[in-house]
Design a protein around this motif. Structure first.
Motif, short mmCIF file in Angstrom:
data_model
loop_
_atom_site.label_atom_id
_atom_site.label_comp_id
_atom_site.label_asym_id
_atom_site.label_seq_id
_atom_site.Cartn_x
_atom_site.Cartn_y
_atom_site.Cartn_z
N UNK A 41 0.78 -1.23 0.00
CA UNK A 41 0.00 0.00 0.00
C UNK A 41 0.81 1.28 0.00
N UNK A 42 2.08 1.20 -0.39
CA UNK A 42 2.87 2.43 -0.51
C UNK A 42 2.32 3.28 -1.66
N UNK A 43 2.32 4.61 -1.51
CA UNK A 43 1.76 5.48 -2.55
C UNK A 43 2.71 5.64 -3.73
N UNK A 44 2.47 4.88 -4.78
CA UNK A 44 3.25 5.01 -6.02
C UNK A 44 2.28 5.16 -7.18
N UNK A 45 2.76 5.71 -8.29
CA UNK A 45 1.89 5.89 -9.45
C UNK A 45 1.46 4.53 -9.99
N UNK A 46 0.21 4.42 -10.47
CA UNK A 46 -0.27 3.14 -11.01
C UNK A 46 0.39 2.82 -12.34
N UNK A 47 0.21 1.59 -12.79
CA UNK A 47 0.99 1.12 -13.94
C UNK A 47 0.62 1.82 -15.24
N UNK A 48 -0.64 2.26 -15.38
CA UNK A 48 -0.98 2.98 -16.61
C UNK A 48 -0.24 4.32 -16.67
N UNK A 49 -0.02 4.93 -15.51
CA UNK A 49 0.76 6.18 -15.46
C UNK A 49 2.24 5.89 -15.69
N UNK A 50 2.70 4.76 -15.19
CA UNK A 50 4.09 4.33 -15.44
C UNK A 50 4.37 4.29 -16.93
N UNK A 51 3.49 3.65 -17.69
CA UNK A 51 3.73 3.51 -19.12
C UNK A 51 3.59 4.83 -19.86
N UNK A 52 2.69 5.68 -19.40
CA UNK A 52 2.59 7.02 -19.99
C UNK A 52 3.90 7.78 -19.78
N UNK A 53 4.47 7.69 -18.59
CA UNK A 53 5.75 8.33 -18.29
C UNK A 53 6.86 7.78 -19.19
N UNK A 54 6.89 6.48 -19.36
CA UNK A 54 7.97 5.87 -20.14
C UNK A 54 8.01 6.42 -21.56
N UNK A 55 6.84 6.55 -22.17
CA UNK A 55 6.78 7.07 -23.53
C UNK A 55 7.10 8.56 -23.55
N UNK A 56 6.45 9.31 -22.65
CA UNK A 56 6.63 10.76 -22.64
C UNK A 56 8.08 11.16 -22.39
N UNK A 58 10.80 9.40 -22.97
CA UNK A 58 11.64 9.03 -24.11
C UNK A 58 11.54 10.07 -25.22
N UNK A 59 10.36 10.66 -25.37
CA UNK A 59 10.16 11.68 -26.39
C UNK A 59 10.74 13.03 -25.93
N UNK A 60 10.43 13.41 -24.70
CA UNK A 60 10.83 14.74 -24.20
C UNK A 60 12.32 14.84 -23.90
N UNK A 78 11.94 5.63 -11.78
CA UNK A 78 11.37 5.41 -13.10
C UNK A 78 11.83 6.49 -14.07
N UNK A 79 11.80 7.74 -13.61
CA UNK A 79 12.22 8.85 -14.47
C UNK A 79 13.71 8.76 -14.78
N UNK A 80 14.51 8.35 -13.81
CA UNK A 80 15.95 8.21 -14.04
C UNK A 80 16.25 7.13 -15.07
N UNK A 81 15.49 6.03 -15.00
CA UNK A 81 15.75 4.92 -15.91
C UNK A 81 15.25 5.18 -17.33
N UNK A 82 14.43 6.21 -17.51
CA UNK A 82 13.87 6.48 -18.83
C UNK A 82 14.28 7.84 -19.39
N UNK A 83 15.41 8.34 -18.91
CA UNK A 83 15.99 9.58 -19.40
C UNK A 83 17.48 9.37 -19.64
N UNK A 84 18.12 10.27 -20.38
CA UNK A 84 19.56 10.13 -20.60
C UNK A 84 20.35 10.11 -19.30
#
Length: 221
Positions: A41-56, A58-60, A78-84
């Motif tokens: 029950x730790x407050x983390x973003x749900x998986x649909x938001x995870x995937x939205x972040x991954x795409x966004x 990579x583009x941004x 998550x943000x660190x792993x999906x950015x340069x």
């Protein structure tokens, strides 16, 4: 620290299940952290938001990221792993137990050189930061979003993206305030004030995305 609104979906339950269970999963230790967070029950973003972040992301390809509301550090990782590798992340939290978990996770993932955790109240820290950030994720006290908005917009680069999480309150944000529980009235008023401000500001372009408990995306015109 549980978010009860995450269990009050604003879209069809079958669609929600598909978004959370059938989209591309994470892998490795980040997947384990996500699964553990959901289990306890730790407050983390749900998986649909995870995937939205991954795409966004990579583009941004942002070079500088600001997060308000670290929790256990999942979204920062998550943000660190999906950015340069050159991208730097600054994240803010005031809860000691969350800070402890986040610091341990950043160390475990060997991300302490890329993620800086600022400890304290965002209301005190935001005015001390210097522009500009390419990507800002606001995921803290919902009643404070309207107060934090001017600081975030000031810190946001001209081409940057501001994401504000959990803005729909399980859909109750659309109800008359008389129907809202007393403990949620301040959140209800301030989220509606946030919408009124953002949607009627001609200097901004915004989109309300029904993932998780609602994600408000804002850019400067």
């Amino acid at each position: 620290m549980r978010n009860e609104m995450m269990h009050r979906p604003v879209i069809d339950p079958d669609v929600l299940a598909f978004l959370r269970q059938d989209q591309q999963p994470l892998s490795g230790d980040l997947k384990k952290l996500e699964e553990h967070a959901h289990a306890v029950g730790n407050p983390v973003i749900p998986h649909e938001t995870v995937n939205f972040f991954r795409v966004l992301l990579k583009v941004a390809r942002p070079q500088s990221i600001l997060e308000v509301g670290t929790a256990i550090g999942f979204s920062a990782l998550l943000m660190a792993q999906n950015t340069p590798a050159s991208t730097k992340i600054t994240t803010i939290d005031r809860f000691d137990i969350m800070i402890k978990h986040a610091q341990a996770n950043f160390k475990k993932f060997k991300m302490t050189d890329r993620i800086q955790l600022l400890q304290g109240d965002a209301a005190d820290i935001l005015p001390t930061l210097q522009p500009s950030y390419d990507f800002i994720f606001l995921d803290s006290a919902k009643a404070k979003y309207i107060d934090f908005l001017p600081y975030c917009l000031n810190l946001l680069s001209d081409t940057g993206i501001l994401l504000i999480d959990d803005v729909l309150q399980g859909g109750t944000v659309l109800q008359p305030i008389e129907e809202i529980k007393h403990r949620h009235k301040n959140i209800h008023r301030n989220l509606n004030a946030l919408f009124e401000t953002v949607f009627h500001d001609d200097s901004l372009v915004s989109s309300l995305i029904p993932v998780g408990d609602g994600l408000l995306m804002i850019t400067k015109k």
